[in-house]
Design a protein around this motif. Structure first.
Motif, short mmCIF file in Angstrom:
data_model
loop_
_atom_site.label_atom_id
_atom_site.label_comp_id
_atom_site.label_asym_id
_atom_site.label_seq_id
_atom_site.Cartn_x
_atom_site.Cartn_y
_atom_site.Cartn_z
N TRP A 131 0.83 -1.21 0.00
CA TRP A 131 0.00 0.00 0.00
C TRP A 131 0.86 1.25 0.00
O TRP A 131 0.52 2.24 -0.66
CB TRP A 131 -0.91 0.03 1.22
N LEU A 132 1.96 1.23 0.75
CA LEU A 132 2.82 2.41 0.84
C LEU A 132 3.44 2.78 -0.51
O LEU A 132 3.81 3.93 -0.72
CB LEU A 132 3.91 2.20 1.89
N GLY B 113 0.79 5.94 -8.71
CA GLY B 113 -0.52 6.43 -9.12
C GLY B 113 -1.60 5.36 -9.08
O GLY B 113 -2.55 5.39 -9.84
N GLU B 114 -1.44 4.39 -8.16
CA GLU B 114 -2.37 3.26 -8.10
C GLU B 114 -3.54 3.48 -7.14
O GLU B 114 -4.28 2.55 -6.87
CB GLU B 114 -1.61 1.99 -7.71
N ASP C 290 -4.87 10.09 -0.79
CA ASP C 290 -3.67 10.89 -0.58
C ASP C 290 -2.66 10.07 0.23
O ASP C 290 -3.00 9.09 0.88
CB ASP C 290 -4.01 12.21 0.11
N GLN C 291 -1.40 10.49 0.20
CA GLN C 291 -0.33 9.75 0.87
C GLN C 291 -0.56 9.63 2.38
O GLN C 291 -0.25 8.60 2.97
CB GLN C 291 1.02 10.38 0.58
N ASN D 175 -0.22 1.90 8.47
CA ASN D 175 0.21 1.85 9.86
C ASN D 175 -0.76 1.06 10.74
O ASN D 175 -0.34 0.42 11.70
CB ASN D 175 0.43 3.25 10.43
N VAL D 176 -2.04 1.09 10.41
CA VAL D 176 -3.02 0.28 11.14
C VAL D 176 -2.68 -1.20 10.97
O VAL D 176 -2.69 -1.97 11.94
CB VAL D 176 -4.46 0.57 10.67
N LEU D 177 -2.35 -1.62 9.76
CA LEU D 177 -1.98 -3.02 9.53
C LEU D 177 -0.68 -3.38 10.24
O LEU D 177 -0.56 -4.47 10.83
CB LEU D 177 -1.83 -3.30 8.03
#
Length: 94
Positions: A50-51, A57-58, A62-63, A71-73
């Motif tokens: 994900w990061l 551009g996937e 927003d970042q 961070n939750v994961l």
């Protein structure tokens, strides 16, 4: 950069999927179990994937949002690790 990435540029990355293998077991109660180290590795792999999305551009997110979700994961993986260590320590203390 891998050979397919060199041949196809960023289009390859954008259309590739994360592929993993995990060991799972089914209980008589039809529950699915997997080793905790594989579960936490999976959570961290997805978070790291994900990061990278904003760089390619996937995502429309927003970042900051992507980082928060990743961070939750990562925090969940850390919590599972801590609880497994605590359980193993408690089990060996008996």
């Amino acid at each position: 950069m891998t050979e397919p990435e060199r041949q196809h540029g960023n289009d390859f990355r954008r259309h590739s999927m994360l592929r993993i293998s995990v060991t799972v077991m089914s209980t008589p109660d039809h529950e699915i179990l997997m080793p905790s180290e594989q579960a936490t590795a999976l959570l961290r792999m997805v978070a790291n994937e994900w990061l990278e999305w904003p760089d390619y551009g996937e995502t429309d997110l927003d970042q900051k949002t992507v980082r928060t979700l990743a961070n939750v994961l990562i925090d969940l993986a850390d919590q599972v690790d801590v609880e497994c260590i605590a359980f193993a320590s408690w089990k060996h203390a008996d």
